[in-house]
Design a protein around this motif. Sequence first.
Motif, PDB file in Angstrom:
ATOM      1  N   UNK A 147      -5.025  -1.285  -5.932  1.00  0.00           N
ATOM      2  CA  UNK A 147      -4.143  -1.125  -4.581  1.00  0.00           C
ATOM      3  C   UNK A 147      -5.161  -0.006  -3.894  1.00  0.00           C
ATOM      4  N   UNK A 148      -6.554  -0.174  -4.394  1.00  0.00           N
ATOM      5  CA  UNK A 148      -7.483   0.212  -3.235  1.00  0.00           C
ATOM      6  C   UNK A 148      -7.500   0.218  -1.689  1.00  0.00           C
ATOM      7  N   UNK A 149      -8.069   1.014  -1.019  1.00  0.00           N
ATOM      8  CA  UNK A 149      -8.617   0.541   0.394  1.00  0.00           C
ATOM      9  C   UNK A 149      -9.567  -0.764   0.577  1.00  0.00           C
ATOM     10  N   UNK A 150     -10.197  -1.407  -0.367  1.00  0.00           N
ATOM     11  CA  UNK A 150     -10.942  -2.871  -1.003  1.00  0.00           C
ATOM     12  C   UNK A 150      -9.988  -4.227  -0.559  1.00  0.00           C
ATOM     13  N   UNK A 151      -8.053  -3.149  -0.438  1.00  0.00           N
ATOM     14  CA  UNK A 151      -6.892  -4.490  -0.535  1.00  0.00           C
ATOM     15  C   UNK A 151      -7.472  -4.777   0.793  1.00  0.00           C
ATOM     16  N   UNK A 198      -1.191   2.713   5.792  1.00  0.00           N
ATOM     17  CA  UNK A 198      -0.374   2.848   4.480  1.00  0.00           C
ATOM     18  C   UNK A 198      -0.619   4.048   3.410  1.00  0.00           C
ATOM     19  N   UNK A 199      -1.455   4.170   3.239  1.00  0.00           N
ATOM     20  CA  UNK A 199      -1.997   5.190   1.797  1.00  0.00           C
ATOM     21  C   UNK A 199      -0.983   6.192   2.617  1.00  0.00           C
ATOM     22  N   UNK A 222       1.226  -0.737  -0.366  1.00  0.00           N
ATOM     23  CA  UNK A 222      -0.066  -0.108  -0.027  1.00  0.00           C
ATOM     24  C   UNK A 222       0.777   1.366  -0.274  1.00  0.00           C
ATOM     25  N   UNK A 223       1.853   1.033   1.033  1.00  0.00           N
ATOM     26  CA  UNK A 223       2.744   2.526   0.537  1.00  0.00           C
ATOM     27  C   UNK A 223       3.555   2.464  -0.963  1.00  0.00           C
ATOM     28  N   UNK A 224       3.595   1.488  -1.678  1.00  0.00           N
ATOM     29  CA  UNK A 224       4.495   1.761  -2.468  1.00  0.00           C
ATOM     30  C   UNK A 224       3.668   1.842  -3.780  1.00  0.00           C
ATOM     31  N   UNK A 225       2.327   1.190  -3.438  1.00  0.00           N
ATOM     32  CA  UNK A 225       1.446   2.257  -4.299  1.00  0.00           C
ATOM     33  C   UNK A 225       0.481   3.743  -3.679  1.00  0.00           C
ATOM     34  N   UNK A 226       0.921   4.076  -2.676  1.00  0.00           N
ATOM     35  CA  UNK A 226       0.427   4.866  -2.593  1.00  0.00           C
ATOM     36  C   UNK A 226       1.564   6.601  -3.343  1.00  0.00           C
ATOM     37  N   UNK A 250       9.234  -1.428  -6.747  1.00  0.00           N
ATOM     38  CA  UNK A 250       9.890  -1.890  -5.640  1.00  0.00           C
ATOM     39  C   UNK A 250       9.568  -3.118  -5.235  1.00  0.00           C
ATOM     40  N   UNK A 251       7.717  -2.369  -4.979  1.00  0.00           N
ATOM     41  CA  UNK A 251       7.463  -3.510  -4.059  1.00  0.00           C
ATOM     42  C   UNK A 251       7.157  -4.883  -4.683  1.00  0.00           C
TER      43      UNK A 251
END
Length: 431
Positions: free
Chosen positions: A128-132, A155-156, A31-35, A189-190
Amino acid sequence: MTETQARRSEARGARRIHPAWIVALVALIALIGAAGFRAAPGVLMMPLHEEFRWTMAEISFAVTVNLLLYGLVAPFAAALMQRFGIRLVTVIALMVISAGSALTVFVSSPWQLLLTWGLLIGAGTGSMALVFAATIVDTWFVRRRGLVSGVLTAGSATGQLVFLPVMAVAADEHGWRVASLIIAAGAFAVVPLVLIFLRDRPSDLGVARFGEAENTAPAPRSSMGAAALALSALRHAAHTRTFWALAAGFAICGATTNGLVGTHFIPSAHDHGMPQTTAAGLLAVVGIFDIVGTVFSGWLTDRVNPRILLAVYYSLRGVGLAFLPALLSAEVQPSIVVFVVIYGLDWVATVPPTIALCREAFGDRGPLVFGWVFAAHQVGAAIAAVLAGVVRDQTGHYTVAWFAAAGLCAVAAVVSISIRKRTPDALTRAS
């Protein structure tokens, strides 16, 4: 006891950490990587405007498409995760985000920005939204659901905290293209971590969900197609007042966070003479306190009526937005710092109680229904993003947008506190 059962029992006895916590940690990192892109529009809008002379409305339209897809893809992504597994969908989503961010460096017209920012990154971040986070919590946890959903939601905010100051400095010193490449690298990287450590279901490791009896049989995978599964959940939920109340409240949540503050706070502060890097730093502080607020909200959700929590959160947010036009200035004053702290604590504190209400009202369909509620969140965000851009172009400032958002928060507070509590029989039918 068979030999296989004996080996599994021995392995469980030797294991000190339940695999659910490892999966949750990897999900948090993903989630951090996608944010990264969640912070990008606020930082990159002014550089794009200054280089290409595109209007704020044109740039905001690409953000609007992104926000719409970010929400509308979510329920189908949740269904795909149930159908094909969490790991596969997550890896593909991260790769799409990385590709979209990297291709942004080649844009030279608004339609190309719409393709990269809007379509590619919107679809990737939507998966990769909060539904994840909701899917991870529902699949791997029975106990501590509120706390874990709070941590994953944070994480976001952590991604925003990590990427926003870096992107602001990169855009200021090296150009906005370097900032776009940083987002691409962060998402890519994730991928190895997800491939190695993320697992689809507890049964893949021979364990039960955290807090569940070891002899509980895992739920079978649905044979229904992903689209049919998502639409079936929507048809079921749409017949209830609870769904529409949650969707309305979350639409206002999206309008007042991602759509308005996340997209337009930096340009608005810039209008008052504040340097872009300074405004980006203030949003990073929002990210810091968002972590605290969301984790604490998750802890409270396990203990307090989530309806009350939502009413309090929306009320506080509305008060902050009503005061914001008077707080913005060329320099950082203590009053704007207070706003940033309070708004940070409240930013996505709404997510854990909303997930809890979806689970309470719709049982095992909860993650899928939350996907649709989250879609409403992003519809609200998209509308706010484009309308605020139009307001800025027409009036030269954002004051009307801030006051309108404050009024919407009052509506969300009233709607949230009025959500009916489901009886055990209704919950059984919903499951």
